[in-house]
Write a protein that holds these residues in place. Structure first.
Motif, PDB file in Angstrom:
ATOM      1  N   PHE A  71       0.833  -1.203   0.000  1.00 40.19           N
ATOM      2  CA  PHE A  71       0.000   0.000   0.000  1.00 40.19           C
ATOM      3  C   PHE A  71       0.872   1.259   0.000  1.00 40.19           C
ATOM      4  CE2 PHE A  71      -2.105   3.317   2.598  1.00 40.19           C
ATOM      5  CZ  PHE A  71      -3.167   3.605   1.751  1.00 40.19           C
ATOM      6  N   ALA A  72       1.937   1.251   0.829  1.00 39.89           N
ATOM      7  CA  ALA A  72       2.814   2.422   0.934  1.00 39.89           C
ATOM      8  C   ALA A  72       3.567   2.684  -0.365  1.00 39.89           C
ATOM      9  CB  ALA A  72       3.804   2.222   2.085  1.00 39.89           C
ATOM     10  N   VAL A  73       4.061   1.614  -0.991  1.00 35.69           N
ATOM     11  CA  VAL A  73       4.770   1.763  -2.264  1.00 35.69           C
ATOM     12  C   VAL A  73       3.831   2.325  -3.320  1.00 35.69           C
ATOM     13  CG1 VAL A  73       5.930   0.526  -4.139  1.00 35.69           C
ATOM     14  CG2 VAL A  73       6.476  -0.009  -1.760  1.00 35.69           C
ATOM     15  N   GLY A  74       2.566   1.927  -3.245  1.00 39.54           N
ATOM     16  CA  GLY A  74       1.570   2.446  -4.177  1.00 39.54           C
ATOM     17  C   GLY A  74       1.344   3.933  -3.998  1.00 39.54           C
ATOM     18  N   LEU A  75       1.681   4.461  -2.812  1.00 41.06           N
ATOM     19  CA  LEU A  75       1.567   5.897  -2.538  1.00 41.06           C
ATOM     20  C   LEU A  75       2.894   6.620  -2.798  1.00 41.06           C
ATOM     21  CD1 LEU A  75      -0.502   5.831   0.786  1.00 41.06           C
ATOM     22  CD2 LEU A  75      -1.330   6.324  -1.520  1.00 41.06           C
ATOM     23  N   SER A  76       3.800   5.931  -3.514  1.00 40.26           N
ATOM     24  CA  SER A  76       5.111   6.484  -3.897  1.00 40.26           C
ATOM     25  C   SER A  76       6.048   6.701  -2.708  1.00 40.26           C
ATOM     26  CB  SER A  76       4.921   7.810  -4.655  1.00 40.26           C
ATOM     27  OG  SER A  76       4.165   7.602  -5.838  1.00 40.26           O
ATOM     28  N   VAL A  77       5.861   5.904  -1.665  1.00 38.58           N
ATOM     29  CA  VAL A  77       6.780   5.943  -0.527  1.00 38.58           C
ATOM     30  C   VAL A  77       8.034   5.145  -0.884  1.00 38.58           C
ATOM     31  CG1 VAL A  77       7.145   5.250   1.872  1.00 38.58           C
ATOM     32  CG2 VAL A  77       4.935   6.189   1.161  1.00 38.58           C
ATOM     33  N   ARG A  78       9.203   5.742  -0.682  1.00 36.71           N
ATOM     34  CA  ARG A  78      10.449   5.033  -0.966  1.00 36.71           C
ATOM     35  C   ARG A  78      10.617   3.842  -0.031  1.00 36.71           C
ATOM     36  NH1 ARG A  78      15.434   8.905  -0.735  1.00 36.71           N
ATOM     37  NH2 ARG A  78      14.576   9.138   1.390  1.00 36.71           N
ATOM     38  N   ARG A  79      11.267   2.796  -0.522  1.00 37.33           N
ATOM     39  CA  ARG A  79      11.467   1.596   0.292  1.00 37.33           C
ATOM     40  C   ARG A  79      12.297   1.896   1.534  1.00 37.33           C
ATOM     41  NH1 ARG A  79      11.159  -3.488  -3.525  1.00 37.33           N
ATOM     42  NH2 ARG A  79       9.913  -2.601  -5.188  1.00 37.33           N
ATOM     43  N   LYS A  80      13.274   2.767   1.380  1.00 39.59           N
ATOM     44  CA  LYS A  80      14.096   3.140   2.525  1.00 39.59           C
ATOM     45  C   LYS A  80      13.258   3.833   3.592  1.00 39.59           C
ATOM     46  CE  LYS A  80      18.152   5.898   3.821  1.00 39.59           C
ATOM     47  NZ  LYS A  80      19.226   6.803   3.326  1.00 39.59           N
ATOM     48  N   ASP A  81      12.366   4.720   3.168  1.00 41.53           N
ATOM     49  CA  ASP A  81      11.508   5.425   4.117  1.00 41.53           C
ATOM     50  C   ASP A  81      10.526   4.462   4.779  1.00 41.53           C
ATOM     51  OD1 ASP A  81      12.737   7.812   3.558  1.00 41.53           O
ATOM     52  OD2 ASP A  81      11.306   8.396   2.011  1.00 41.53           O
ATOM     53  N   PHE A  82      10.024   3.492   4.008  1.00 38.81           N
ATOM     54  CA  PHE A  82       9.127   2.499   4.599  1.00 38.81           C
ATOM     55  C   PHE A  82       9.860   1.703   5.664  1.00 38.81           C
ATOM     56  CE2 PHE A  82       7.485  -1.812   4.909  1.00 38.81           C
ATOM     57  CZ  PHE A  82       6.159  -1.568   5.215  1.00 38.81           C
ATOM     58  N   TYR A  83      11.090   1.322   5.350  1.00 36.55           N
ATOM     59  CA  TYR A  83      11.892   0.548   6.302  1.00 36.55           C
ATOM     60  C   TYR A  83      12.150   1.358   7.578  1.00 36.55           C
ATOM     61  CZ  TYR A  83      15.955  -1.682   8.394  1.00 36.55           C
ATOM     62  OH  TYR A  83      16.820  -2.269   9.284  1.00 36.55           O
ATOM     63  N   LEU A  84      12.549   2.604   7.431  1.00 41.70           N
ATOM     64  CA  LEU A  84      12.841   3.440   8.595  1.00 41.70           C
ATOM     65  C   LEU A  84      11.576   3.738   9.398  1.00 41.70           C
ATOM     66  CD1 LEU A  84      15.403   5.959   7.038  1.00 41.70           C
ATOM     67  CD2 LEU A  84      15.881   4.044   8.580  1.00 41.70           C
ATOM     68  N   GLY A  85      10.472   3.988   8.704  1.00 43.86           N
ATOM     69  CA  GLY A  85       9.210   4.241   9.391  1.00 43.86           C
ATOM     70  C   GLY A  85       8.729   3.019  10.148  1.00 43.86           C
ATOM     71  N   THR A  86       8.892   1.844   9.536  1.00 43.37           N
ATOM     72  CA  THR A  86       8.495   0.596  10.183  1.00 43.37           C
ATOM     73  C   THR A  86       9.390   0.309  11.386  1.00 43.37           C
ATOM     74  OG1 THR A  86       7.702  -0.302   8.082  1.00 43.37           O
ATOM     75  CG2 THR A  86       8.139  -1.874   9.850  1.00 43.37           C
ATOM     76  N   THR A  87      10.687   0.592  11.240  1.00 45.49           N
ATOM     77  CA  THR A  87      11.614   0.425  12.356  1.00 45.49           C
ATOM     78  C   THR A  87      11.221   1.334  13.518  1.00 45.49           C
ATOM     79  OG1 THR A  87      13.459  -0.164  10.889  1.00 45.49           O
ATOM     80  CG2 THR A  87      14.016   0.621  13.093  1.00 45.49           C
ATOM     81  N   GLY A  88      10.856   2.564  13.198  1.00 46.14           N
ATOM     82  CA  GLY A  88      10.389   3.490  14.225  1.00 46.14           C
ATOM     83  C   GLY A  88       9.143   2.972  14.920  1.00 46.14           C
ATOM     84  N   MET A  89       8.235   2.364  14.145  1.00 47.19           N
ATOM     85  CA  MET A  89       7.018   1.791  14.715  1.00 47.19           C
ATOM     86  C   MET A  89       7.362   0.619  15.629  1.00 47.19           C
ATOM     87  SD  MET A  89       3.809   2.362  14.708  1.00 47.19           S
ATOM     88  CE  MET A  89       2.318   1.566  15.291  1.00 47.19           C
ATOM     89  N   PHE A  90       8.296  -0.211  15.199  1.00 47.28           N
ATOM     90  CA  PHE A  90       8.727  -1.343  16.020  1.00 47.28           C
ATOM     91  C   PHE A  90       9.283  -0.860  17.365  1.00 47.28           C
ATOM     92  CE2 PHE A  90       9.719  -4.524  12.336  1.00 47.28           C
ATOM     93  CZ  PHE A  90       8.357  -4.623  12.091  1.00 47.28           C
ATOM     94  N   ILE A  91      10.102   0.182  17.307  1.00 48.08           N
ATOM     95  CA  ILE A  91      10.715   0.715  18.533  1.00 48.08           C
ATOM     96  C   ILE A  91       9.642   1.276  19.464  1.00 48.08           C
ATOM     97  CG2 ILE A  91      12.214   2.529  19.452  1.00 48.08           C
ATOM     98  CD1 ILE A  91      13.930   2.207  16.921  1.00 48.08           C
ATOM     99  N   ALA A  92       8.701   2.038  18.899  1.00 47.68           N
ATOM    100  CA  ALA A  92       7.641   2.656  19.703  1.00 47.68           C
ATOM    101  C   ALA A  92       6.750   1.604  20.348  1.00 47.68           C
ATOM    102  CB  ALA A  92       6.810   3.600  18.832  1.00 47.68           C
ATOM    103  N   VAL A  93       6.340   0.610  19.571  1.00 48.61           N
ATOM    104  CA  VAL A  93       5.466  -0.449  20.091  1.00 48.61           C
ATOM    105  C   VAL A  93       6.186  -1.276  21.146  1.00 48.61           C
ATOM    106  CG1 VAL A  93       4.275  -2.601  19.492  1.00 48.61           C
ATOM    107  CG2 VAL A  93       4.017  -0.587  18.044  1.00 48.61           C
ATOM    108  N   SER A  94       7.446  -1.630  20.876  1.00 46.16           N
ATOM    109  CA  SER A  94       8.216  -2.421  21.837  1.00 46.16           C
ATOM    110  C   SER A  94       8.412  -1.661  23.146  1.00 46.16           C
ATOM    111  CB  SER A  94       9.583  -2.796  21.247  1.00 46.16           C
ATOM    112  OG  SER A  94       9.442  -3.617  20.105  1.00 46.16           O
TER     113      SER A  94
END
Length: 227
Positions: A71-94
């Protein structure tokens, strides 16, 4: 930075998946054990591994992130940004989950195991260290499970089902080989003695390089993942 925070906001839209379901499962299990403790009158201490459910769920949550990836790639989100954003989410949730678990552990200890001898959140060995050490144990183990799930999902996106089957096949062979070696050379006792000789916090420190390895592998796979 805007793209990274945007990815995190996309993740937070899945509130049930990230914040509710894991705690519904965990607290339901706790409630059942609490009722058992009340019924039995707390005559015998109850030790349960029910808290493991939230860590197992983190593995599933890590795998589920790849549904958002497409879904994010379909919104033209770069893969690097998706990875960093997901990592940030992992840190926040953990971090958030670890704080809540730590609070429950403290309440359980203060209340005398809920008055019925139930050891659910505060367990021997796991909670023997300082509050900071206990927080780190929860945090690093959740990060480990989330990124393991992330790696599994990345393998599927990059290589498909065949790649995933090969991964689990190789993993099975490695586990079997290690188990055979430990059994053949009668080293299980040595292994358990080594584990017993280290605190839970000390063991958790060994997870840091494992998490870093997961992070590197998942990023490399994500860069070439098929959408």
């Amino acid at each position: 930075m805007n793209s990274i925070t945007h990815v995190m906001k996309i993740h937070t839209k899945e509130k049930w998946g990230w914040f509710y379901i894991s705690w519904v499962i965990l607290l339901f299990s706790f409630l059942i054990n609490l009722i058992i403790g009340i019924v039995t009158g707390g005559t015998e201490p109850i030790y349960t591994g029910g808290m493991a459910s939230i860590f197992i769920y983190m593995l599933a949550a890590g795998i589920g992130t790849m549904q958002i990836f497409q879904f994010a790639v379909g919104l033209s989100v770069r893969r690097k940004d998706f990875y960093l954003g997901t990592t940030g989410m992992f840190i926040a949730v953990s971090a958030g989950n670890s704080i809540v678990l730590l609070i429950f552990s403290m309440v359980e200890k203060i209340s005398g195991s809920w008055g019925v001898g139930l050891h659910y959140f505060n367990l021997p060995y796991l909670n023997d260290g300082s509050l900071i050490e206990q927080f780190f144990i929860y945090f690093i183990f959740m990060m480990n499970m989330l990124f393991l799930g992330f790696v599994i999902a990345s393998i599927f996106l990059r290589f498909g089902r065949s790649g995933l089957l090969v991964f689990f096949g190789v993993l099975f062979v490695i586990i079997t080989a290690v188990s055979f070696i430990l059994t053949y050379f009668e080293k299980w006792g040595t292994f358990f003695h080594w584990v017993a000789g280290h605190s839970a916090f000390g063991i958790s420190l060994w997870m840091i390089p494992v998490v870093l390895l997961y992070m590197i592998v998942s990023y490399l796979l994500l860069k070439r993942a098929i959408v």
